[in-house]
Motif scaffolding. Structure first.
Motif, PDB file in Angstrom:
ATOM      1  N   VAL A  35       1.057  -1.582  -0.160  1.00 23.46           N
ATOM      2  CA  VAL A  35       0.119   0.117   0.172  1.00 23.46           C
ATOM      3  C   VAL A  35       1.041   1.193  -0.153  1.00 23.46           C
ATOM      4  N   VAL A  36       0.538   2.522  -0.378  1.00 21.13           N
ATOM      5  CA  VAL A  36       1.049   3.669  -0.502  1.00 21.13           C
ATOM      6  C   VAL A  36       0.605   4.897   0.622  1.00 21.13           C
ATOM      7  N   PRO A  37       1.978   5.032   1.298  1.00 23.31           N
ATOM      8  CA  PRO A  37       1.578   5.992   2.283  1.00 23.31           C
ATOM      9  C   PRO A  37       1.504   7.106   0.923  1.00 23.31           C
ATOM     10  N   ALA A  38       0.547   8.310   1.978  1.00 22.86           N
ATOM     11  CA  ALA A  38       0.296  10.005   1.959  1.00 22.86           C
ATOM     12  C   ALA A  38       0.254  10.618   2.775  1.00 22.86           C
ATOM     13  N   SER A  39       0.331  11.586   2.362  1.00 18.00           N
ATOM     14  CA  SER A  39       0.015  13.208   4.119  1.00 18.00           C
ATOM     15  C   SER A  39      -0.802  14.335   3.545  1.00 18.00           C
ATOM     16  N   VAL A  40      -1.631  15.134   3.820  1.00 20.14           N
ATOM     17  CA  VAL A  40      -1.378  16.806   3.532  1.00 20.14           C
ATOM     18  C   VAL A  40      -1.191  16.813   4.983  1.00 20.14           C
ATOM     19  N   PHE A  41      -0.769  17.892   5.025  1.00 19.32           N
ATOM     20  CA  PHE A  41      -0.578  18.709   6.230  1.00 19.32           C
ATOM     21  C   PHE A  41      -0.610  18.269   7.501  1.00 19.32           C
ATOM     22  N   GLY A  42       0.504  16.746   7.540  1.00 22.58           N
ATOM     23  CA  GLY A  42       0.380  16.047   8.256  1.00 22.58           C
ATOM     24  C   GLY A  42      -0.468  15.631   8.565  1.00 22.58           C
ATOM     25  N   ARG A  43      -2.047  14.821   8.039  1.00 26.54           N
ATOM     26  CA  ARG A  43      -2.191  14.282   7.738  1.00 26.54           C
ATOM     27  C   ARG A  43      -2.198  13.419   7.323  1.00 26.54           C
ATOM     28  N   PRO A  44      -2.270  11.793   7.546  1.00 30.57           N
ATOM     29  CA  PRO A  44      -1.642  10.677   7.234  1.00 30.57           C
ATOM     30  C   PRO A  44      -2.687   9.939   5.756  1.00 30.57           C
ATOM     31  N   LEU A  45      -2.108   9.776   4.913  1.00 39.00           N
ATOM     32  CA  LEU A  45      -3.722   8.593   4.556  1.00 39.00           C
ATOM     33  C   LEU A  45      -2.528   7.625   3.682  1.00 39.00           C
ATOM     34  N   VAL A  46      -3.452   6.403   3.367  1.00 44.02           N
ATOM     35  CA  VAL A  46      -2.965   5.165   2.979  1.00 44.02           C
ATOM     36  C   VAL A  46      -3.789   5.566   1.426  1.00 44.02           C
ATOM     37  N   LEU A  47      -3.136   4.974  -0.032  1.00 43.40           N
ATOM     38  CA  LEU A  47      -3.654   4.501  -1.315  1.00 43.40           C
ATOM     39  C   LEU A  47      -3.748   3.088  -1.794  1.00 43.40           C
ATOM     40  N   TRP A  48      -4.291   2.591  -2.434  1.00 43.38           N
ATOM     41  CA  TRP A  48      -4.215   1.292  -2.873  1.00 43.38           C
ATOM     42  C   TRP A  48      -5.239   1.080  -3.910  1.00 43.38           C
ATOM     43  N   ARG A  49      -5.098  -0.081  -4.551  1.00 44.66           N
ATOM     44  CA  ARG A  49      -6.307  -0.573  -5.627  1.00 44.66           C
ATOM     45  C   ARG A  49      -6.659  -1.750  -5.083  1.00 44.66           C
ATOM     46  N   GLY A  50      -8.412  -1.769  -5.216  1.00 47.96           N
ATOM     47  CA  GLY A  50      -8.294  -3.025  -4.813  1.00 47.96           C
ATOM     48  C   GLY A  50      -8.739  -4.404  -6.232  1.00 47.96           C
ATOM     49  N   ALA A  51      -8.317  -3.852  -7.018  1.00 48.98           N
ATOM     50  CA  ALA A  51      -7.735  -4.902  -7.850  1.00 48.98           C
ATOM     51  C   ALA A  51      -6.900  -4.007  -9.266  1.00 48.98           C
ATOM     52  N   ASP A  52      -6.627  -5.174 -10.169  1.00 46.65           N
ATOM     53  CA  ASP A  52      -5.864  -4.981 -11.075  1.00 46.65           C
ATOM     54  C   ASP A  52      -6.848  -4.198 -12.019  1.00 46.65           C
ATOM     55  N   GLY A  53      -6.262  -2.702 -12.499  1.00 48.15           N
ATOM     56  CA  GLY A  53      -6.631  -1.310 -13.483  1.00 48.15           C
ATOM     57  C   GLY A  53      -8.081  -1.079 -12.749  1.00 48.15           C
ATOM     58  N   GLY A  54      -7.679  -1.497 -11.512  1.00 43.94           N
ATOM     59  CA  GLY A  54      -9.607  -0.867 -10.803  1.00 43.94           C
ATOM     60  C   GLY A  54      -8.545   1.085 -10.396  1.00 43.94           C
ATOM     61  N   PRO A  55      -9.776   1.891  -9.580  1.00 43.38           N
ATOM     62  CA  PRO A  55      -9.832   3.087  -8.881  1.00 43.38           C
ATOM     63  C   PRO A  55      -9.012   2.755  -7.331  1.00 43.38           C
ATOM     64  N   VAL A  56      -7.908   4.187  -7.230  1.00 44.87           N
ATOM     65  CA  VAL A  56      -7.532   4.674  -6.879  1.00 44.87           C
ATOM     66  C   VAL A  56      -7.820   4.545  -5.122  1.00 44.87           C
ATOM     67  N   ARG A  57      -7.793   3.743  -4.130  1.00 42.26           N
ATOM     68  CA  ARG A  57      -9.154   4.137  -3.302  1.00 42.26           C
ATOM     69  C   ARG A  57      -7.949   5.041  -2.056  1.00 42.26           C
ATOM     70  N   CYS A  58      -8.753   6.287  -1.675  1.00 41.88           N
ATOM     71  CA  CYS A  58      -7.748   6.389  -0.479  1.00 41.88           C
ATOM     72  C   CYS A  58      -8.543   6.259   1.221  1.00 41.88           C
ATOM     73  N   ALA A  59      -7.599   6.505   1.969  1.00 45.81           N
ATOM     74  CA  ALA A  59      -8.280   6.511   3.611  1.00 45.81           C
ATOM     75  C   ALA A  59      -7.655   6.887   4.553  1.00 45.81           C
ATOM     76  N   ASP A  60      -8.511   7.750   5.245  1.00 42.48           N
ATOM     77  CA  ASP A  60      -6.731   8.110   6.474  1.00 42.48           C
ATOM     78  C   ASP A  60      -6.577   7.031   7.002  1.00 42.48           C
ATOM     79  N   ASP A  61      -4.874   7.174   7.380  1.00 43.79           N
ATOM     80  CA  ASP A  61      -4.396   6.422   7.792  1.00 43.79           C
ATOM     81  C   ASP A  61      -3.745   5.836   9.371  1.00 43.79           C
ATOM     82  N   VAL A  62      -4.966   5.117   9.263  1.00 43.38           N
ATOM     83  CA  VAL A  62      -5.324   4.833  10.567  1.00 43.38           C
ATOM     84  C   VAL A  62      -6.685   3.980  10.936  1.00 43.38           C
TER      85      VAL A  62
END
Length: 497
Positions: A35-62
């Motif tokens: 999974v891919v970590p990200a952040s905006v102004f110190g608010r941690p996020l996590v990115l992933w795909r649930g299926a090949d070629g599927g949309p990128v999902r984003c959630a708070d990293d907690v």
């Protein structure tokens, strides 16, 4: 629009789209469980795909279990799994918890065990997240210019030569925006660097900002060099787009030429004193031979050169940031802004004065605010510059290297590093084997075939040794950041020749 009396511009940092990464930096689950970590102004996020070629999902990293970071976890069956206790969450079901190993069989997960999902969309191959609590009131911004035809899986375009590059940098995003709104530094700071400039080309600029364009969304302007102005040459159009994107478009050979270029430079606030740059430049109308030569250069070499360019500025920009953190002075007190080079810099810092009330922290031209709940705002005992303490200064490239800032996050460069490592190991084994076999075969009393083998080994040894050494030097470029050393200057004259 800005309040004419107070200069205040309505703004809320949460009600913005933020460019987090390129779509091809988020792998398909069949290729990788990461999974891919990200952040905006110190608010941690996590990115992933649930299926090949599927949309990128984003959630708070907690994780809602006990608040561990999901970015320390993995994908399993297309779901995000926390590595602490194995709780799994589905992005396709709004972040719902779908598995808890510690529950009795047949007991469903608690309804409260749900991720805080963020609206996430991919536009022109860039992954955007909306940080507001409600639904977004507008779509993510776009460059236009036909870039919607970019293949998000590869970053390639049927017409343009496109160069996408991502790097994390050790200073605030406002200093990154300021740096990229400043064409005047390029011939000096990047003198002699491919993709940079030449010092003899440093000159005055004609720069203008449209005052009617200044508002919550940013501002517009244009520029050209004094030489271009004197020759009646065209302007480059510039748009600063909130929260941190610089867009450029131009026809340097005039409107009658097919050659045109553009850039979309996304400067994102990862956290206090740390930013991310998503750099995209594109060209069309190039002569076929030039287009071939540009396209033929390996992507990883382009990326390593881009790292060098950003690293050339890092030691300078971090000292700017440290100066204001150490002294508490205002930018306008210590900047001498020129109308022939710094118009965009002044416009951006004044824009921050207007919108700073709606940001977690900011450094405007006349005002600033640091977050009281974030440690380390005052630089205190930090080394004042990289030259005095390169091992400990954050721009020194020792504690955090080019590998950490770019290579580990970029699939193309990471794959190239793996190939270079493999090639170096093979070449080293061949060199050692050739030397050993040559010595054994050349021993007294060795049969004629052995002597012939010794001659072959002797011929192979230099080539394999040179290959191992060359690949070793290339491998070093994936780790070692650019550094302006005092030793280099000691070998040059400080007087004009």
């Amino acid at each position: 629009a800005a309040d004419a009396a107070s200069g205040v511009i309505p703004y809320d940092w949460r009600e913005q789209w933020y460019a987090l990464t390129y779509a091809d930096h988020v792998p398909d689950p069949s290729e990788s469980a990461e999974v891919v970590p990200a952040s905006v102004f110190g608010r941690p996020l996590v990115l992933w795909r649930g299926a090949d070629g599927g949309p990128v999902r984003c959630a708070d990293d907690v994780c809602p279990h006990r608040s561990a970071a999901l970015s320390e976890g993995r994908l399993r069956d297309g779901n995000v799994e926390c590595y602490y206790h194995g709780w799994q969450f589905s992005g396709d079901e709004g972040g719902r918890c779908v598995s808890i190993p510690q529950l009795e069989e047949g007991v469903p997960p608690p309804r409260s065990a749900c991720l805080r999902m963020r609206e996430c969309r991919t536009v022109e191959g860039v992954v955007w997240a909306w940080m507001g609590d409600g639904d977004p009131d507008r779509d993510p911004p776009a460059q236009g210019d036909g870039l919607e035809d970019i293949d998000p899986a590869t970053g390639r375009h049927p017409e343009y030569v496109v160069n996408d590059f991502q790097i994390d940098l050790p200073y605030d995003h406002s200093f990154l925006v300021e740096n990229l709104l400043d064409p005047a530094h390029i011939p000096i700071s990047h003198d002699g660097t491919p993709g940079g400039g030449k010092r003899e080309n440093a000159q005055a600029y004609e720069m203008t900002v449209d005052p009617e364009s200044v508002g919550p969304g940013g501002f517009r302007g244009r520029y050209r060099t004094a030489a271009q102005r004197d020759a009646g040459g065209p302007f480059v159009d510039v748009v600063f787009e909130a929260p941190g994107t610089i867009r450029q478009k131009g026809r340097p050979r005039g409107d009658d030429s097919d050659f045109r270029f553009g850039a979309a430079l996304h400067c994102m606030p990862l956290s206090l004193g740390r930013s991310r740059l998503l750099f995209r430049a594109y060209f069309t109308g190039l002569p076929p031979l030039l287009k071939f030569l540009i396209s033929a250069k390996p992507k990883f070499l382009q990326n390593l050169n881009s790292c060098k360019i950003l690293e050339q500025d890092a030691g300078l920009i971090t000292t700017q940031e440290d100066h204001f953190a150490r002294t508490g002075r205002r930018v306008k007190d210590d900047y001498t802004l020129l109308s022939t080079s710094d118009v965009f810099v002044g416009a951006y810092r004044r824009w921050l004065d207007g919108v700073g009330h709606g940001m977690p922290w900011f450094q405007g031209l006349a005002t600033a605010r640091s977050p009281s709940d974030v440690a380390g705002v005052d630089v205190g005992g930090r080394p004042p510059n990289p030259a005095l303490d390169p091992a400990n200064h954050r721009a020194g490239g020792v504690r955090e290297t080019r590998y950490h800032r770019h290579v580990r996050n970029c699939p193309a460069t990471r794959r190239a590093l793996a190939r270079v490592r493999s090639g170096r190991r093979v070449a080293t084994v061949l060199a050692v084997a050739s030397a050993s076999f040559g010595l054994l075969s050349a021993a007294p009393g060795a049969p004629a075939p052995g002597r012939a083998a010794a001659r072959f080994a002797a011929a192979l040894l230099p080539a394999s040794a040179l290959a191992a050494a060359g690949l070793g030097r290339l491998e070093r470029r994936f780790y070692v950041s650019f550094e302006r050393t005092r030793d280099q200057l000691r070998g040059e004259s400080g007087l004009d020749k």
